[in-house]
Design a protein around this motif. Sequence first.
Motif, short mmCIF file in Angstrom:
data_model
loop_
_atom_site.label_atom_id
_atom_site.label_comp_id
_atom_site.label_asym_id
_atom_site.label_seq_id
_atom_site.Cartn_x
_atom_site.Cartn_y
_atom_site.Cartn_z
N THR A 125 31.04 45.72 35.37
CA THR A 125 31.86 46.12 36.52
C THR A 125 31.09 45.95 37.83
O THR A 125 31.63 45.44 38.82
CB THR A 125 32.30 47.59 36.36
N VAL A 126 29.84 46.37 37.84
CA VAL A 126 29.01 46.21 39.04
C VAL A 126 28.83 44.73 39.37
O VAL A 126 28.89 44.32 40.54
CB VAL A 126 27.66 46.91 38.84
N LEU A 127 28.61 43.90 38.35
CA LEU A 127 28.41 42.47 38.58
C LEU A 127 29.68 41.82 39.13
O LEU A 127 29.61 40.93 40.00
CB LEU A 127 27.99 41.81 37.27
N ILE A 128 30.85 42.25 38.64
CA ILE A 128 32.12 41.69 39.12
C ILE A 128 32.31 41.93 40.61
O ILE A 128 32.82 41.07 41.34
CB ILE A 128 33.29 42.29 38.30
N TRP A 129 31.89 43.09 41.10
CA TRP A 129 32.08 43.40 42.51
C TRP A 129 30.91 42.91 43.38
O TRP A 129 31.13 42.44 44.51
CB TRP A 129 32.24 44.91 42.69
N CYS A 130 29.69 43.00 42.88
CA CYS A 130 28.54 42.67 43.72
C CYS A 130 28.31 41.17 43.85
O CYS A 130 27.87 40.69 44.91
CB CYS A 130 27.28 43.35 43.17
N TRP A 131 28.58 40.40 42.80
CA TRP A 131 28.36 38.95 42.89
C TRP A 131 29.29 38.32 43.93
O TRP A 131 28.81 37.59 44.82
CB TRP A 131 28.57 38.32 41.51
N PRO A 132 30.60 38.56 43.91
CA PRO A 132 31.45 38.02 44.99
C PRO A 132 31.10 38.60 46.36
O PRO A 132 31.25 37.92 47.37
CB PRO A 132 32.87 38.43 44.57
N ALA A 133 30.62 39.85 46.37
CA ALA A 133 30.24 40.44 47.66
C ALA A 133 29.07 39.68 48.28
O ALA A 133 29.02 39.51 49.51
CB ALA A 133 29.87 41.90 47.46
N SER A 134 28.14 39.19 47.44
CA SER A 134 27.03 38.41 47.98
C SER A 134 27.52 37.07 48.52
O SER A 134 27.01 36.56 49.53
CB SER A 134 25.97 38.20 46.90
N ILE A 135 28.54 36.49 47.88
CA ILE A 135 29.12 35.24 48.38
C ILE A 135 29.81 35.48 49.72
O ILE A 135 29.68 34.70 50.68
CB ILE A 135 30.10 34.66 47.35
N SER A 136 30.55 36.58 49.81
CA SER A 136 31.22 36.92 51.07
C SER A 136 30.21 37.17 52.17
O SER A 136 30.41 36.78 53.33
CB SER A 136 32.10 38.16 50.87
#
Length: 366
Positions: free
Chosen positions: A66-77
């Motif tokens: 769950t953390v990876l799903i939100w944090c990985w796209p957040a780093s792209i953004s």
Amino acid sequence: MDQWLTKIQALSVWQNWDNSIVLITLASLVLWVGWRLLYSRLNILTEKTRVDWDNLLLHALQTPVTVLIWCWPASISLGLLLDDMVESELNWLLTLKQMLFILCFIWVFLRLINNIEHHVLSAKKRDETTVQAIAKISRLAFILTGLLSLMQTFGLSLSGLLTFGGVGGLVVGLAAKDLLSNFFGGMMIYFDRPFKVGDWIRSPDRSIEGTVERIGWRMTIIRTFDKRPLYVPNAVFSNIVVENPSRMLNRRIYETIGLRYDDAAKVSLIIEDVKAMLTTHPDIDSSQTLIVNFNAFGPSSLDFFIYTFTKTVNWIKYHEVKQDVLLQVMDIIHQHAADIAYPTQTLKLEPEMTTKDDGRYFNPEG
């Protein structure tokens, strides 16, 4: 005119990355909802299986994924947001993504180790100390692996780290000698296993006696019989003798009983009956040494001793068995019209002597 073109271009860029961030966030939301649905479905399937390892692995994956799903796209953004605002290259974002992946990977394995440890301990089919030792060593191995991987993502050479670690380890070893001795003392306890959690231990060399509550890397917690916690550094156990009464196979009854001198003719009969009683007693281990013998002429008693072993090692049950044995011994003595001696003294009075006319002593009564 040029100012208007600049503003329009800036607005166009703003809208582009703004739209991209919105799309990435929506994609993360859809991916998260999909993961929740998949997790619920997998949870139902794993509950129906006979093994427990799939449940433990699934529960370990839940939060890190769950953390990876939100944090990985957040780093792209974040990269899209800073790309037009910062002129320098954003190479650190790639490092951040690698760190995020490594941390989630290590997190999954740490959660899996914790789940397996709790599951095995709750089943109570394995030795608690061994399970905790394996779990601690596994956690330490994965944490060290994660730290080395993180250092490598920062561009540090592993060979240089190992070289520095050799020199630094010598310095740290000298500075933290006691800490390291306690650490290796804990390792010795885990591998040699002189005691485990729940054992009653004591040492004739130190004032240490109680029940082991926890064996840590640095110290062992022992709960004394008056309920005080005793914190013992692990290095102490390398230099002292430790007794472990919890591992006794039997408990010993060793008592000396005195009969009156007036019952001298009945001593052999009493000893035979006591020995027969112990041989048939349900709580006495007759396969161990069993002795009932006349032992000594005491100051005021004829002493015989009982030397035997109980089947139980439980402290409370042992005293119940010992009480029953002593009461039966007393009944056997009374059945033979004899009694247990108690300390006595006999005074012998010499008759009074008088003298004749010639100065010689004589007894006036005879």
